[in-house]
Design a protein around this motif. Structure first.
Motif, PDB file in Angstrom:
ATOM      1  N   GLU A  23      26.577   4.924 -16.162  1.00 18.92           N
ATOM      2  CA  GLU A  23      27.176   5.079 -17.479  1.00 18.92           C
ATOM      3  C   GLU A  23      28.655   5.401 -17.261  1.00 18.92           C
ATOM      4  O   GLU A  23      28.995   6.453 -16.711  1.00 18.92           O
ATOM      5  CB  GLU A  23      26.486   6.196 -18.253  1.00 18.92           C
ATOM      6  CG  GLU A  23      27.012   6.357 -19.654  1.00 18.92           C
ATOM      7  CD  GLU A  23      26.390   7.515 -20.406  1.00 18.92           C
ATOM      8  OE1 GLU A  23      26.576   7.556 -21.623  1.00 18.92           O
ATOM      9  OE2 GLU A  23      25.734   8.386 -19.779  1.00 18.92           O
ATOM     10  N   SER A 101      28.665   4.251 -24.742  1.00 18.79           N
ATOM     11  CA  SER A 101      29.337   3.984 -23.481  1.00 18.79           C
ATOM     12  C   SER A 101      28.884   2.660 -22.871  1.00 18.79           C
ATOM     13  O   SER A 101      27.780   2.184 -23.123  1.00 18.79           O
ATOM     14  CB  SER A 101      29.027   5.133 -22.521  1.00 18.79           C
ATOM     15  OG  SER A 101      29.683   4.948 -21.299  1.00 18.79           O
ATOM     16  N   TRP A 103      27.844   0.424 -19.478  1.00 24.26           N
ATOM     17  CA  TRP A 103      27.113   0.625 -18.228  1.00 24.26           C
ATOM     18  C   TRP A 103      27.496  -0.478 -17.258  1.00 24.26           C
ATOM     19  O   TRP A 103      27.707  -1.621 -17.657  1.00 24.26           O
ATOM     20  CB  TRP A 103      25.610   0.570 -18.465  1.00 24.26           C
ATOM     21  CG  TRP A 103      25.061   1.763 -19.160  1.00 24.26           C
ATOM     22  CD1 TRP A 103      25.148   2.054 -20.492  1.00 24.26           C
ATOM     23  CD2 TRP A 103      24.342   2.835 -18.561  1.00 24.26           C
ATOM     24  NE1 TRP A 103      24.526   3.242 -20.748  1.00 24.26           N
ATOM     25  CE2 TRP A 103      24.018   3.746 -19.583  1.00 24.26           C
ATOM     26  CE3 TRP A 103      23.949   3.119 -17.261  1.00 24.26           C
ATOM     27  CZ2 TRP A 103      23.313   4.916 -19.352  1.00 24.26           C
ATOM     28  CZ3 TRP A 103      23.242   4.270 -17.021  1.00 24.26           C
ATOM     29  CH2 TRP A 103      22.934   5.165 -18.055  1.00 24.26           C
ATOM     30  N   ASP A 163      21.061   9.244 -20.976  1.00 24.65           N
ATOM     31  CA  ASP A 163      22.493   9.210 -21.217  1.00 24.65           C
ATOM     32  C   ASP A 163      23.061  10.609 -21.005  1.00 24.65           C
ATOM     33  O   ASP A 163      22.360  11.611 -21.136  1.00 24.65           O
ATOM     34  CB  ASP A 163      22.834   8.666 -22.608  1.00 24.65           C
ATOM     35  CG  ASP A 163      22.305   9.538 -23.713  1.00 24.65           C
ATOM     36  OD1 ASP A 163      22.969  10.530 -24.038  1.00 24.65           O
ATOM     37  OD2 ASP A 163      21.227   9.220 -24.250  1.00 24.65           O
TER      38      ASP A 163
END
Length: 194
Positions: A23, A101, A103, A163
């Motif tokens: 992430e 976000s 990855w 996450d």
């Protein structure tokens, strides 16, 4: 036995993947690029190619960039596994957009693990390999030193299964996968323990 480093062998790319999902902590192209470059370098990947149906000598290399990921979907190369066996590998980006976000996933397809004599299944409903976990954790730790990220997860098809916001800086006590979690600028590895 076929060659796990062969791009042309479709069984090398079959099934799913054992991966280090990172992430990024941002949706900024520059941050995604930094993490991509750090992972590729930390894993010491040979080459960077767009196509899995052509051997490296049968295609021109492509830049290891976010733009190449956007154009081709995956970037592919060859990596030396912990056993010393040369294998195909790849990378993909999952862009979060407004939802969160981005990855970057560095992966080795399960199709090559048997050929490289790396055990990864023991009857559980998910695959696990302590050898691959530790190897990918080492790649993640080296990459973090070059391009800090919010979270790394290690295992079979793990990208997005956790996450950093939900973890809030705490490793789960019960871990079905491996975690690379930064706290105060220091990366902590929580190996799978179930």
């Amino acid at each position: 036995m076929s060659d796990p480093a062969s791009f042309r062998d479709p069984t090398n790319w079959s099934d799913s993947s054992y991966e280090l999902g990172v992430e990024v902590g941002s949706t900024d192209d520059a941050r995604v690029q930094a993490v991509l470059s750090a992972l590729w370098s930390a894993a010491d990947v040979r080459g960077c190619f767009a196509y899995d149906g052509r051997e490296p000598h049968e295609q021109e290399p492509v830049p290891c960039t976010v733009a190449s990921l956007a154009e081709y979907g995956h970037l592919r190369g060859q990596v030396r596994l912990p056993t010393g066996q040369l294998s195909v590998c790849g990378c993909v980006a999952i862009r979060g957009g407004d939802e969160g976000s981005d990855w970057v996933d560095f992966y080795v397809p399960l199709g090559v693990l048997d050929k490289a004599d790396i055990p990864y299944g023991d009857g559980r409903p998910f695959f696990r390999s302590a050898v691959m976990d530790d190897w990918l954790a080492g790649i993640g730790a080296e990459a973090f030193g070059r391009a800090p990220f919010s979270l790394g997860v290690i295992g079979w098809n793990v990208s997005g299964c956790a996450d950093s916001a939900t973890l809030a800086g705490r490793l789960p006590e019960r871990r079905d996968i491996g975690y690379l979690l930064p706290r105060a600028g220091v990366l902590h590895y929580g190996a799978a323990n179930t």
